[in-house]
Design an enzyme around this catalytic site. Structure first.
Site, short mmCIF file in Angstrom:
data_model
loop_
_atom_site.label_atom_id
_atom_site.label_comp_id
_atom_site.label_asym_id
_atom_site.label_seq_id
_atom_site.Cartn_x
_atom_site.Cartn_y
_atom_site.Cartn_z
N SER A 16 0.83 -1.21 0.00
CA SER A 16 0.00 0.00 0.00
C SER A 16 0.86 1.26 0.00
O SER A 16 0.61 2.21 -0.75
CB SER A 16 -0.92 0.01 1.23
OG SER A 16 -1.85 -1.05 1.16
N ARG A 39 0.85 8.05 5.87
CA ARG A 39 -0.01 7.19 6.70
C ARG A 39 -1.44 7.70 6.71
O ARG A 39 -2.39 6.90 6.74
CB ARG A 39 0.55 7.08 8.13
CG ARG A 39 -0.20 6.05 8.97
CD ARG A 39 0.62 5.57 10.14
NE ARG A 39 1.74 4.74 9.73
CZ ARG A 39 1.66 3.44 9.46
NH1 ARG A 39 0.49 2.81 9.51
NH2 ARG A 39 2.74 2.78 9.12
N HIS A 42 -2.86 6.53 3.57
CA HIS A 42 -3.09 5.09 3.70
C HIS A 42 -4.38 4.82 4.46
O HIS A 42 -5.16 3.92 4.10
CB HIS A 42 -1.90 4.45 4.43
CG HIS A 42 -2.06 3.00 4.70
ND1 HIS A 42 -2.37 2.50 5.95
CD2 HIS A 42 -1.95 1.91 3.89
CE1 HIS A 42 -2.44 1.19 5.90
NE2 HIS A 42 -2.19 0.80 4.67
#
Length: 214
Positions: A16, A39, A42
């Protein structure tokens, strides 16, 4: 039929982040801010955060110093609290708390005719200034923090990422216009999951640093 990738569970997150890095293309991110921005992308699958996530000068350094010093992490929802990696926080001597469901907070909020989020900020501030605030839901929490800041209060970091419409944008701007270290998502987007993920990104940065030294 859409092709499904065969990938080991332990490799899903790594893949990812590879995709995120690839899709960011030639965009250059500050090396201290990059792990946090990636992040959040994500967590949300929303690349807008590469543009809207705003960091005050040296915000990440201030945040990491605070975590190393055992800062109290205060959230404005139980959802955000649940999302914080407690193991990583406890390793640093950090507690993570949410006062929103406390009886005294509910009672005081009712007496004053204000939100529990506002009162919970007062309860947190009474614990001192070694505090990281992770606000993902309540603009009134940010508004109250700005009032406390104007009165001389100086927490270690404010993560201001409430989601929604009423007072959301304006409350974020109140924090952006302070000298307190902050990470703020401009605009309407955010949420408890984003607040928790920013805290975790900071915790993981310290985890990786410690791992590299071992």
């Amino acid at each position: 039929m859409t092709d499904i990738q065969k990938i080991a569970p332990m490799d899903i997150e790594r893949e990812s982040f590879r995709i995120i890095t690839e899709e960011l293309g030639d965009r250059v991110l500050d090396p201290m801010e990059s792990p946090i921005i990636k992040r959040v992308i994500h967590t949300s699958a929303d690349f807008d955060y590469a543009d809207t996530l705003t960091f005050s000068k040296d915000a990440v350094r201030h945040a990491l110093d605070a975590l190393r010093g055992g800062a109290l992490i205060v959230t404005d929802t139980q959802m955000a609290l649940a999302g914080v990696n407690k193991r990583a926080a406890e390793t640093l001597g950090c507690d993570a708390v949410c006062f929103m469901a406390d009886d005294d907070v509910a009672k005081e909020a009712k007496a004053q005719g204000v939100t529990r989020a506002r009162v919970s900020m007062d309860k947190a501030a009474a614990r001192g200034e070694n505090v990281i605030y992770a606000i993902g839901n309540a603009p009134t929490a940010l508004i109250r923090l700005r009032e406390l800041i104007d009165g001389g209060y100086r927490p270690r970091l404010i993560i201001g990422v409430p989601v929604g419409f009423v007072n959301v944008v304006a409350s974020k701007e109140l924090i952006l216009n302070t000298d307190v270290p902050h990470i703020v998502a401009r605009g309407r987007k955010g949420g408890s999951n984003v607040a928790a993920c920013i805290v975790n990104a900071l915790l993981y940065m310290l985890d990786e640093t410690r791992g590299a030294k071992q």
